[in-house]
Motif scaffolding. Structure first.
Motif: not given
Length: 129
Positions: A60-67, A77-95
């Motif tokens: 888990v990178q962060d939890v955000v409210i998206n529109e 809607y609420l989203c979970i941002l998943l951490r990118d394994p290759g880039d610690p500051q990047g986001v690999s997926e939005v759930v």
């Protein structure tokens, strides 16, 4: 002949309804956040079937409210941002969460604040080896 066609139409309609209730119609959605373990998302279908997804906290990178704009409305809607394994500051997926229940913004803000408190506690807690 007409009665067999009518019977077949009724049977097909009932089968379609059962499939809809079992696989499509979500009755309830829940979110359980445990700072030391992860996030569990559970969807309960109208038929009683439950679907559970678990996301480890290390992903888990962060939890955000998206529109999003849908037709002529803004939907939050609420989203979970998943951490990118290759880039610690990047986001690999939005759930996205609560896709079926579509809670109001004030409800999402309450859930968001609770999630952020737990995530903040995890960041400030000393890391064990």
């Amino acid at each position: 002949q007409n009665s067999t066609v009518l019977s077949a139409a009724i049977i097909i309609t009932l089968i379609g309804l059962i499939i809809y209730l079992h696989f499509v119609k979500i009755d309830q959605e829940s979110l359980l956040v445990i700072g030391s373990l992860g996030i569990q998302v559970t969807s309960s279908y109208a038929s009683g079937k439950e679907s559970t997804t678990f996301i480890e906290m290390s992903q888990v990178q962060d939890v955000v409210i998206n529109e999003a704009i849908h037709m002529q409305k803004v939907i939050y809607y609420l989203c979970i941002l998943l951490r990118d394994p290759g880039d610690p500051q990047g986001v690999s997926e939005v759930v996205p969460l609560f896709q079926s229940s579509k809670p109001r913004l004030d409800c999402l803000i309450e859930v968001y604040k609770s999630c952020q408190e737990i995530l903040e506690q995890r960041k400030t807690a000393p890391q064990s080896s």
